[in-house]
Design a protein around this motif. Structure first.
Motif, PDB file in Angstrom:
ATOM      1  N   THR A  49      -6.493 -15.752  29.981  1.00  0.00           N
ATOM      2  CA  THR A  49      -6.965 -15.499  28.610  1.00  0.00           C
ATOM      3  C   THR A  49      -6.328 -14.227  28.082  1.00  0.00           C
ATOM      4  O   THR A  49      -6.314 -13.200  28.772  1.00  0.00           O
TER       5      THR A  49
ATOM      6  N   PRO B 213      -6.626 -11.638  24.998  1.00  0.00           N
ATOM      7  CA  PRO B 213      -7.470 -11.275  23.847  1.00  0.00           C
ATOM      8  C   PRO B 213      -6.696 -11.057  22.562  1.00  0.00           C
ATOM      9  O   PRO B 213      -7.294 -11.049  21.480  1.00  0.00           O
TER      10      PRO B 213
ATOM     11  N   GLU C  16      -4.513 -18.848  26.905  1.00  0.00           N
ATOM     12  CA  GLU C  16      -5.501 -19.248  25.905  1.00  0.00           C
ATOM     13  C   GLU C  16      -5.964 -18.015  25.127  1.00  0.00           C
ATOM     14  O   GLU C  16      -6.192 -16.952  25.711  1.00  0.00           O
ATOM     15  N   PRO C  17      -6.099 -18.141  23.812  1.00  0.00           N
ATOM     16  CA  PRO C  17      -6.647 -17.011  23.033  1.00  0.00           C
ATOM     17  C   PRO C  17      -8.115 -16.780  23.386  1.00  0.00           C
ATOM     18  O   PRO C  17      -8.837 -17.736  23.699  1.00  0.00           O
ATOM     19  N   ALA C  18      -8.532 -15.529  23.324  1.00  0.00           N
ATOM     20  CA  ALA C  18      -9.890 -15.189  23.766  1.00  0.00           C
ATOM     21  C   ALA C  18     -10.955 -15.886  22.928  1.00  0.00           C
ATOM     22  O   ALA C  18     -12.007 -16.271  23.438  1.00  0.00           O
ATOM     23  N   GLY C  19     -10.671 -16.114  21.653  1.00  0.00           N
ATOM     24  CA  GLY C  19     -11.669 -16.736  20.794  1.00  0.00           C
ATOM     25  C   GLY C  19     -11.582 -18.239  20.736  1.00  0.00           C
ATOM     26  O   GLY C  19     -12.231 -18.865  19.892  1.00  0.00           O
ATOM     27  N   GLY C  20     -10.794 -18.840  21.597  1.00  0.00           N
ATOM     28  CA  GLY C  20     -10.604 -20.283  21.553  1.00  0.00           C
ATOM     29  C   GLY C  20      -9.430 -20.650  20.674  1.00  0.00           C
ATOM     30  O   GLY C  20      -8.904 -19.836  19.920  1.00  0.00           O
ATOM     31  N   ARG C  21      -9.020 -21.888  20.766  1.00  0.00           N
ATOM     32  CA  ARG C  21      -7.855 -22.344  19.997  1.00  0.00           C
ATOM     33  C   ARG C  21      -8.199 -22.510  18.527  1.00  0.00           C
ATOM     34  O   ARG C  21      -9.311 -22.924  18.193  1.00  0.00           O
ATOM     35  N   PRO C  22      -7.220 -22.199  17.624  1.00  0.00           N
ATOM     36  CA  PRO C  22      -7.493 -22.375  16.200  1.00  0.00           C
ATOM     37  C   PRO C  22      -7.594 -23.853  15.848  1.00  0.00           C
ATOM     38  O   PRO C  22      -7.030 -24.686  16.521  1.00  0.00           O
TER      39      PRO C  22
END
Length: 432
Positions: free
Chosen positions: A245, A247, A426-432
């Protein structure tokens, strides 16, 4: 007495010479440029270090004073002469290089010989340079999106052995506690004349340059060279995957890495053309099938983990990377990348025109990369210390043109048959 001198060179020809203490000297005269470049490559990189990040830290310490000069004097004298300098630590070698006006050649030879005699390392300079390296890690690795991807994040997935898998930057934890005694041992083991190559390119008279090299480096005593540490390991028998991950990453990304043939071999040159067919920024397969078709925002193929095809001695990796477009998963993108490699291995996977275009672009890129006088010196020093073949600086374009379609298909098939390493970010906030 000098040993191993080749025949006198004409302009543009390469001259190789060995001093009595084992130092190899490579000359590439070019009277058409108004400057000279001096590079000194040592046969040690971060695959040889016991403490992660130590080889790179030691590169910094080599600028902190020598047996006869105080801290920063090397840099100040090069800059006062109108020159520039830098250094780089790679997996299997470390190279120090500078470019100066032609009349400053002897100054630079004196400076490089002086620190080959012995650096000045104290607890204070170690603490200072650990802090400098920590800031470098923050800027290049921790403080930016996809930092260290894939150069330092893919090796632990692709390799098992610590020498191949570890992070060559290290961190403040691994570098805390370094002592002057540890630095002295590292210098004694790896920074010997016999494990180094001095390369000079640019405007100079070859015999005069050899006389100066003998004057400043010839007096250094020969010292035992630490045997080279080979780092090959068996090929993986199954795909290896890992997800991390980030961030700061705005979108998911994926890297697919395959073990590559040993640098400098015909199989390696053919693999470089596979990389060019896949990754050409305008005409490459990944550009057409991933970016234009909307599966990825960007895609690239690297000829090694660091992006440089010839900065290692042992087999390394060919790496495809992509930032996924919305709606595409890293697994889907990785499968598309592998499918394109499979296609290149097929009998009709590419035509002669596509291969010829890839050869032309690789040759043009090499001419552009080695046009600056400093780049030629650095490349010659690296080729000589890694492969004993400084001539590759000028021979590589011809060797690439000699690779035929059958060799490229065989290289693609060999890569496709080897289970890859797949790293997902993976981006920390989930995938766009």
């Amino acid at each position: 007495m000098p040993l191993g001198t080749t025949a006198p060179s004409a302009p543009g020809q390469l001259l190789r010479h060995r001093l009595g203490n084992g130092l190899t000297v490579v000359l590439l005269p070019d009277p058409e440029v108004p400057a000279v470049a001096v590079a000194v490559a040592y046969d040690v990189g971060y695959r040889s270090e016991a403490r992660p990040g130590f080889a790179h830290l030691f590169e910094h310490l080599m600028f902190q004073g020598s047996s006869t000069l105080p801290k920063l004097a090397h840099a100040e004298r090069v800059q006062a002469a109108g020159g520039a300098f830098n250094a780089v630590t790679q997996r299997d070698h470390t190279c120090y290089y500078q470019v100066v006006p032609a009349e400053a050649l002897e100054l630079v030879l004196f400076l490089e010989a002086d620190r080959m005699r012995g650096p000045r390392v104290t607890p204070e300079t170690i603490a200072n340079q650990v802090a400098v390296v920590a800031e470098e890690i923050n800027q290049n690795f921790l403080g930016r999106p996809y930092g260290g991807f894939p150069a330092f994040t893919l090796p632990p997935v692709l390799f098992h052995e610590q020498a191949n898998a570890h992070n060559g930057y290290g961190d403040t934890g691994t570098l805390s506690g370094v002592t002057p005694e540890e630095c002295e041992r590292f210098f004694a083991d790896h920074y010997t004349p016999g494990s180094a190559v001095l390369a000079i390119s640019g405007a100079f008279e070859p015999q005069h340059a050899l006389d100066l090299a003998e004057k400043h480096f010839g007096a250094l005593p020969a010292r035992p060279c630490t045997p080279r540490r080979d780092s090959p390991e068996r090929l993986p028998d199954a795909e290896r995957t890992h997800t991390l991950t980030d961030p700061l990453a705005p979108a998911a990304a994926v890297a697919v890495g395959w073990r590559c043939p040993a640098p400098g071999t015909p199989e390696h040159l053919a693999a470089l053309l596979v990389a060019a067919l896949l990754g050409d920024p305008q005409h490459g397969r990944l550009r057409r099938t991933l970016v234009r078709d909307g599966h990825a925002a960007q895609a690239a193929v690297l000829p090694s983990l660091t992006g440089q095809a010839f900065d290692a001695r042992d087999p390394e990796a060919l790496v495809a990377t992509a930032v996924c477009a919305p709606g595409s998963t890293p697994r889907q993108v990785a499968d598309l990348i592998r499918h394109q490699l499979d296609l290149l291995a097929a009998p009709d996977g590419f035509d002669d025109a596509e291969l010829a275009r890839a050869v032309r672009r690789l040759r043009a890129a090499w001419y552009s990369e080695t046009d600056p006088v400093a780049a030629r010196a650095r490349r010659a020093a690296a080729f000589e210390v890694l492969l004993g073949r400084a001539e590759l600086v000028t021979e590589l374009p011809r060797l690439l043109a000699a690779v035929d379609a059958g060799q490229v298909r065989a290289a693609a098939a060999a890569l496709a048959a080897c289970p890859p390493a797949v790293l997902t970010v993976e981006p920390a906030g989930g995938r766009p």
